[in-house]
Motif scaffolding. Structure first.
Motif, PDB file in Angstrom:
ATOM      1  N   TRP A 157     147.143 105.838 126.865  1.00 49.66           N
ATOM      2  CA  TRP A 157     147.102 106.492 125.870  1.00 49.66           C
ATOM      3  C   TRP A 157     145.274 105.842 125.134  1.00 49.66           C
ATOM      4  N   GLU A 181     145.100  98.706 122.956  1.00 50.94           N
ATOM      5  CA  GLU A 181     146.416  97.679 122.048  1.00 50.94           C
ATOM      6  C   GLU A 181     148.249  98.594 122.319  1.00 50.94           C
ATOM      7  N   VAL A 182     147.522  99.633 121.479  1.00 48.57           N
ATOM      8  CA  VAL A 182     149.203  99.922 120.912  1.00 48.57           C
ATOM      9  C   VAL A 182     149.546 100.283 122.375  1.00 48.57           C
ATOM     10  N   ASN A 202     144.473 103.971 122.408  1.00 48.99           N
ATOM     11  CA  ASN A 202     144.364 102.352 122.259  1.00 48.99           C
ATOM     12  C   ASN A 202     144.787 101.277 122.939  1.00 48.99           C
ATOM     13  N   THR A 237     146.845  93.883 127.280  1.00 45.80           N
ATOM     14  CA  THR A 237     145.618  94.754 126.487  1.00 45.80           C
ATOM     15  C   THR A 237     145.200  95.133 127.964  1.00 45.80           C
TER      16      THR A 237
END
Length: 274
Positions: free
Chosen positions: A146, A150-151, A148, A228
């Protein structure tokens, strides 16, 4: 011409690659939960003594579902739809189409708004969700790609937690259905030997339900949770520029050869006329 085409191709590719968003991959390492660790093998072994009676009743008393079946559930529409809805992922998966101020889709036409089917295809067919099973061991790497980081990490970790919970609940519901059938069968028979077998089956099925209810890592245990990611995996801009430059150079050389050949043929055709 060749030098110019090579340079222009490289510059154009560099510009396009810089417009492409960075993609990060979050990975979580899991392994099938051992029957020995949870005690499920003991219950299954005891239940196997009554395999004939259970099979007549249509009750499965074998080991827990296979790894292949559980991984198939991970990529199934039913589970992923539930995962998307429970975590309200539609605005995250389609952030460019979501109006965070109005809390709704930017496009008011419901037919053109993203659907659960679109989200399912995005996760399974567009490379967002990946599953890599080792050939020499039972280790499994589940990845989420993805924009992001963190997402991506949060999705990977949450995915396995909710998969275990989904499979655990399904196992508990199966045991409850089996217990209902066995209790009904017990009330309909007066044959002592059959009743004794039914009592044993009910006892073992209750143990299976209790073990499933208490087992957090029901199907898969996490060996290395996702963190992350700090480096992107896509796009590989240097490689894109290199390949585009080589392609531009090849096309320019090909055109130069063709152009030179055409001029040579024309010169030979004009020679008889001086």
């Amino acid at each position: 011409m060749i030098i110019g085409a090579t340079l222009m191709s490289g510059i154009l590719a560099a510009g396009i690659s810089l417009m492409m968003p960075n993609i990060y991959r979050a990975e979580i390492l899991i392994a099938p939960a051992s029957d020995a660790d949870s005690g499920k093998s003991a219950a299954s072994s005891a239940l196997s003594q009554f395999g004939g009676l259970a099979s007549l009743a249509g009750i499965s008393i074998g080991n827990s579902s296979s790894v292949e079946e559980n991984l198939a559930v991970l990529n199934s529409r039913t589970f992923l739809w539930k995962f998307i809805q429970d975590n309200e992922l539609m605005p995250i998966l389609y952030v460019d189409e979501w109006d965070s101020v109005r809390k709704g889709w930017k496009n008011t036409n419901s037919r053109e708004q993203p659907s659960l089917w679109d989200a399912f295809r995005l996760l399974t067919k567009d490379g967002v969700l990946g599953v890599d099973r080792g050939k020499k061991d039972d280790l499994i790497t589940v990845s989420v790609e993805w924009g992001n980081p963190e997402v991506a990490s949060k999705l990977a970790n949450t995915l396995i937690v909710q998969l275990n919970e989904y499979l655990r609940q399904r196992a508990v519901q199966s045991s409850q259905r089996n217990l209902q059938y066995l209790n009904e069968a017990l009330g309909k028979t007066q044959v002592q030997e059959v009743r004794q077998s039914l009592f044993e089956l009910i006892s073992k099925e209750q143990k299976k339900a209790m073990l499933a209810s208490a087992d957090g890592e029901f199907a898969f245990k996490v060996l290395d949770a996702s963190s992350t990611p700090d480096q992107k995996v896509k796009p590989k801009r240097a490689l894109i520029v290199l390949l585009a430059s080589l392609l531009g150079c090849f096309i320019a050389v090909l055109l130069a050869v063709i152009s030179d050949g055409v001029r040579s043929v024309n010169r030979k055709a004009c020679e008889p006329y001086g």
